[in-house]
Design a protein around this motif. Structure first.
Motif, PDB file in Angstrom:
ATOM      1  N   LYS A 183       0.807  -1.218   0.000  1.00 57.17           N
ATOM      2  CA  LYS A 183       0.000   0.000   0.000  1.00 57.17           C
ATOM      3  C   LYS A 183       0.846   1.277   0.000  1.00 57.17           C
ATOM      4  CE  LYS A 183      -3.820  -2.264  -0.006  1.00 57.17           C
ATOM      5  NZ  LYS A 183      -4.646  -2.283  -1.251  1.00 57.17           N
ATOM      6  N   ALA A 184       2.155   1.125   0.042  1.00 54.52           N
ATOM      7  CA  ALA A 184       3.039   2.293  -0.024  1.00 54.52           C
ATOM      8  C   ALA A 184       3.204   2.727  -1.473  1.00 54.52           C
ATOM      9  CB  ALA A 184       4.401   1.965   0.582  1.00 54.52           C
ATOM     10  N   ARG A 185       3.554   3.985  -1.667  1.00 56.96           N
ATOM     11  CA  ARG A 185       3.766   4.510  -3.019  1.00 56.96           C
ATOM     12  C   ARG A 185       5.271   4.568  -3.304  1.00 56.96           C
ATOM     13  NH1 ARG A 185      -0.697   6.311  -5.421  1.00 56.96           N
ATOM     14  NH2 ARG A 185      -2.554   6.585  -4.122  1.00 56.96           N
ATOM     15  N   PHE A 186       5.627   4.194  -4.530  1.00 61.44           N
ATOM     16  CA  PHE A 186       7.034   4.111  -4.915  1.00 61.44           C
ATOM     17  C   PHE A 186       7.284   4.806  -6.250  1.00 61.44           C
ATOM     18  CE2 PHE A 186       6.421   0.488  -2.135  1.00 61.44           C
ATOM     19  CZ  PHE A 186       7.586   0.431  -1.395  1.00 61.44           C
ATOM     20  N   LYS A 187       8.517   5.253  -6.405  1.00 63.36           N
ATOM     21  CA  LYS A 187       9.016   5.710  -7.700  1.00 63.36           C
ATOM     22  C   LYS A 187      10.301   4.936  -8.000  1.00 63.36           C
ATOM     23  CE  LYS A 187       7.239  10.459  -7.394  1.00 63.36           C
ATOM     24  NZ  LYS A 187       7.609  11.896  -7.352  1.00 63.36           N
ATOM     25  N   ARG A 188      10.422   4.507  -9.244  1.00 58.11           N
ATOM     26  CA  ARG A 188      11.661   3.815  -9.629  1.00 58.11           C
ATOM     27  C   ARG A 188      12.718   4.841 -10.019  1.00 58.11           C
ATOM     28  NH1 ARG A 188      12.884  -1.153 -13.916  1.00 58.11           N
ATOM     29  NH2 ARG A 188      15.101  -1.285 -13.343  1.00 58.11           N
ATOM     30  N   LEU A 189      13.928   4.653  -9.532  1.00 53.97           N
ATOM     31  CA  LEU A 189      15.035   5.577  -9.786  1.00 53.97           C
ATOM     32  C   LEU A 189      15.861   5.053 -10.951  1.00 53.97           C
ATOM     33  CD1 LEU A 189      16.052   6.137  -6.051  1.00 53.97           C
ATOM     34  CD2 LEU A 189      14.420   7.438  -7.410  1.00 53.97           C
ATOM     35  N   GLU A 190      15.341   5.196 -12.142  1.00 53.72           N
ATOM     36  CA  GLU A 190      15.979   4.594 -13.317  1.00 53.72           C
ATOM     37  C   GLU A 190      17.248   5.313 -13.744  1.00 53.72           C
ATOM     38  OE1 GLU A 190      13.526   2.538 -16.252  1.00 53.72           O
ATOM     39  OE2 GLU A 190      11.865   3.782 -15.556  1.00 53.72           O
ATOM     40  N   ASN A 191      17.438   6.535 -13.303  1.00 54.18           N
ATOM     41  CA  ASN A 191      18.616   7.305 -13.705  1.00 54.18           C
ATOM     42  C   ASN A 191      19.795   7.124 -12.758  1.00 54.18           C
ATOM     43  OD1 ASN A 191      17.287   8.438 -15.942  1.00 54.18           O
ATOM     44  ND2 ASN A 191      16.367  10.031 -14.665  1.00 54.18           N
ATOM     45  N   TYR A 192      19.620   6.267 -11.744  1.00 50.42           N
ATOM     46  CA  TYR A 192      20.687   6.063 -10.767  1.00 50.42           C
ATOM     47  C   TYR A 192      21.302   4.671 -10.914  1.00 50.42           C
ATOM     48  CZ  TYR A 192      19.506  10.444  -8.535  1.00 50.42           C
ATOM     49  OH  TYR A 192      19.299  11.774  -8.291  1.00 50.42           O
ATOM     50  N   ILE A 193      22.567   4.574 -10.586  1.00 49.35           N
ATOM     51  CA  ILE A 193      23.359   3.364 -10.792  1.00 49.35           C
ATOM     52  C   ILE A 193      23.997   2.938  -9.477  1.00 49.35           C
ATOM     53  CG2 ILE A 193      25.352   2.377 -12.016  1.00 49.35           C
ATOM     54  CD1 ILE A 193      24.919   4.636 -14.123  1.00 49.35           C
ATOM     55  N   VAL A 194      24.034   1.622  -9.234  1.00 40.71           N
ATOM     56  CA  VAL A 194      24.793   1.081  -8.108  1.00 40.71           C
ATOM     57  C   VAL A 194      26.230   0.891  -8.584  1.00 40.71           C
ATOM     58  CG1 VAL A 194      25.033  -0.791  -6.432  1.00 40.71           C
ATOM     59  CG2 VAL A 194      22.753  -0.116  -7.238  1.00 40.71           C
ATOM     60  N   SER A 195      27.111   1.722  -8.098  1.00 41.01           N
ATOM     61  CA  SER A 195      28.516   1.681  -8.511  1.00 41.01           C
ATOM     62  C   SER A 195      29.312   0.855  -7.504  1.00 41.01           C
ATOM     63  CB  SER A 195      29.076   3.105  -8.591  1.00 41.01           C
ATOM     64  OG  SER A 195      30.446   3.095  -8.919  1.00 41.01           O
ATOM     65  N   LEU A 196      29.915  -0.231  -7.977  1.00 37.88           N
ATOM     66  CA  LEU A 196      30.721  -1.117  -7.132  1.00 37.88           C
ATOM     67  C   LEU A 196      32.197  -0.988  -7.488  1.00 37.88           C
ATOM     68  CD1 LEU A 196      28.480  -4.331  -7.178  1.00 37.88           C
ATOM     69  CD2 LEU A 196      28.763  -2.718  -5.281  1.00 37.88           C
ATOM     70  N   PRO A 197      33.088  -1.433  -6.606  1.00 36.84           N
ATOM     71  CA  PRO A 197      34.520  -1.370  -6.901  1.00 36.84           C
ATOM     72  C   PRO A 197      34.896  -2.078  -8.198  1.00 36.84           C
ATOM     73  CG  PRO A 197      34.191  -1.835  -4.588  1.00 36.84           C
ATOM     74  CD  PRO A 197      32.833  -1.917  -5.233  1.00 36.84           C
ATOM     75  N   ILE A 198      35.957  -1.596  -8.814  1.00 35.47           N
ATOM     76  CA  ILE A 198      36.522  -2.217 -10.001  1.00 35.47           C
ATOM     77  C   ILE A 198      37.955  -2.622  -9.682  1.00 35.47           C
ATOM     78  CG2 ILE A 198      35.017  -0.986 -11.606  1.00 35.47           C
ATOM     79  CD1 ILE A 198      37.250   1.041 -12.046  1.00 35.47           C
ATOM     80  N   ALA A 199      38.648  -3.175 -10.665  1.00 38.06           N
ATOM     81  CA  ALA A 199      40.002  -3.680 -10.421  1.00 38.06           C
ATOM     82  C   ALA A 199      40.957  -2.591  -9.945  1.00 38.06           C
ATOM     83  CB  ALA A 199      40.534  -4.337 -11.686  1.00 38.06           C
ATOM     84  N   SER A 200      40.748  -1.362 -10.401  1.00 40.51           N
ATOM     85  CA  SER A 200      41.692  -0.287 -10.090  1.00 40.51           C
ATOM     86  C   SER A 200      41.223   0.650  -8.986  1.00 40.51           C
ATOM     87  CB  SER A 200      41.954   0.543 -11.360  1.00 40.51           C
ATOM     88  OG  SER A 200      40.737   1.089 -11.861  1.00 40.51           O
ATOM     89  N   SER A 201      40.032   0.397  -8.425  1.00 45.65           N
ATOM     90  CA  SER A 201      39.501   1.305  -7.414  1.00 45.65           C
ATOM     91  C   SER A 201      38.507   0.593  -6.507  1.00 45.65           C
ATOM     92  CB  SER A 201      38.810   2.496  -8.087  1.00 45.65           C
ATOM     93  OG  SER A 201      38.128   3.294  -7.143  1.00 45.65           O
ATOM     94  N   CYS A 202      38.503   0.977  -5.243  1.00 48.06           N
ATOM     95  CA  CYS A 202      37.554   0.406  -4.269  1.00 48.06           C
ATOM     96  C   CYS A 202      36.344   1.303  -4.044  1.00 48.06           C
ATOM     97  CB  CYS A 202      38.258   0.171  -2.929  1.00 48.06           C
ATOM     98  SG  CYS A 202      39.495  -1.129  -2.962  1.00 48.06           S
ATOM     99  N   GLU A 203      36.207   2.368  -4.797  1.00 49.21           N
ATOM    100  CA  GLU A 203      35.115   3.313  -4.589  1.00 49.21           C
ATOM    101  C   GLU A 203      33.765   2.671  -4.889  1.00 49.21           C
ATOM    102  OE1 GLU A 203      35.505   7.291  -6.077  1.00 49.21           O
ATOM    103  OE2 GLU A 203      37.694   7.158  -6.099  1.00 49.21           O
ATOM    104  N   PHE A 204      32.748   3.116  -4.164  1.00 44.58           N
ATOM    105  CA  PHE A 204      31.395   2.602  -4.346  1.00 44.58           C
ATOM    106  C   PHE A 204      30.404   3.714  -4.057  1.00 44.58           C
ATOM    107  CE2 PHE A 204      32.753   1.748   0.034  1.00 44.58           C
ATOM    108  CZ  PHE A 204      31.741   2.358   0.762  1.00 44.58           C
ATOM    109  N   GLY A 205      29.141   3.492  -4.405  1.00 44.91           N
ATOM    110  CA  GLY A 205      28.108   4.474  -4.090  1.00 44.91           C
ATOM    111  C   GLY A 205      26.933   4.369  -5.036  1.00 44.91           C
ATOM    112  N   ILE A 206      25.942   5.206  -4.806  1.00 45.18           N
ATOM    113  CA  ILE A 206      24.797   5.325  -5.701  1.00 45.18           C
ATOM    114  C   ILE A 206      24.968   6.629  -6.462  1.00 45.18           C
ATOM    115  CG2 ILE A 206      22.290   5.373  -5.901  1.00 45.18           C
ATOM    116  CD1 ILE A 206      23.434   2.769  -4.733  1.00 45.18           C
TER     117      ILE A 206
END
Length: 267
Positions: A95-118
């Motif tokens: 019964k809650a209302r939602f919006k999908r955040l299609e323009n946002y990305i889950v950024s995870l670490p890569i081989a050269s960096s440990c940075e992460f975030g949305i």
């Protein structure tokens, strides 16, 4: 507050009970009350083991509630912890209302960096860049990368090893291997950030973000005048990251924590 941010999102609003399984993930949804749901994958009934980013083609566009015979649950990322939870059409959220955040990305670490975030991709005339939403990064990972780096750095300087050549504890990741938290037993998937207190193969070489937050929170909870809390606060002007860390909720209320035993047992 994410509830205020919800009002600024230019996206259609839907009741949870009407939202179907998306075509792909990770999928981010924000409720009108400011609760962020970050779905990293789907767990099928037939699956052995665990892995992120699983989105079976035969479930696309279907109701999760009506597909229970095919689905064990959804992997949700919350406060640096991987949880097995229900989808938005469940009675708890229906019964809650939602919006999908299609323009946002889950950024995870890569081989050269440990940075992460949305992050959100911002396009300009000749290039693009990524802009972090710190509120959403905290909801998913507990702290932002910069905040976690600050806390881990203080810990290393005062309790661990910190010099020009090596630092323990420090933020790291494994690009291909599943690991498990040496404190909580929580699953640490490939490419997912974690804290290492020692070299690979030694005890506490793999500590999940959530496990690290609980550990530090224990030290801080003993009071501002104790030696344990002063490790992080003495002669340090900016302790905003610690304030955010102490606000991290117990993820047990949000779903089933995915731990080592989950790989061989049905939920």
């Amino acid at each position: 507050m994410l509830a205020e941010f919800y009002k600024t999102i230019d996206a259609s609003e839907e009741l949870g009970e009407n939202i179907s399984i998306p075509d792909h993930g990770p999928a981010l949804y924000l409720s009108d009350s400011g609760a962020l749901f970050c779905y990293m994958g789907i767990v099928g009934r037939e699956e052995k083991g665990a892995h992120l980013n699983g989105w079976p083609y035969y479930l696309r566009g279907k109701s999760a509630k009506k597909s229970k015979q095919l689905i064990r649950g959804f992997y949700r990322l919350q406060a640096g912890c991987i949880l097995l939870t229900n989808f938005l059409d469940h009675e708890l959220y229906g019964k809650a209302r939602f919006k999908r955040l299609e323009n946002y990305i889950v950024s995870l670490p890569i081989a050269s960096s440990c940075e992460f975030g949305i992050v959100k991709r911002i396009n300009s005339e000749h290039s693009f860049f990524f802009e972090e939403n710190k509120l959403m990064s905290r909801a998913c990972f507990g702290l932002t990368y910069d905040e976690l780096k600050q806390v881990v750095g203080i810990y290393a300087q005062r309790l661990g090893i910190f010099n020009d050549y090596v630092q323990y504890p420090r933020i790291t990741r494994s690009m291909k291997k599943d690991n498990f938290c040496d404190i909580t037993g929580l699953w640490i998937p490939p490419q997912f950030p974690y804290i290492t207190f020692n070299g690979d193969g030694y005890i506490y070489s793999h500590v999940s973000l959530y496990g690290f937050y609980r550990h530090v929170d224990v030290l801080l909870s003993m009071g501002s005048n104790t030696m344990a809390s002063k490790i992080f606060t003495h002669e340090i002007l900016d302790i905003e990251a610690l304030n955010h860390l102490q606000l991290i909720d117990d993820c047990s209320l949000m779903g089933v924590k995915v731990i080592r035993d989950s790989f061989s047992e049905a939920y």
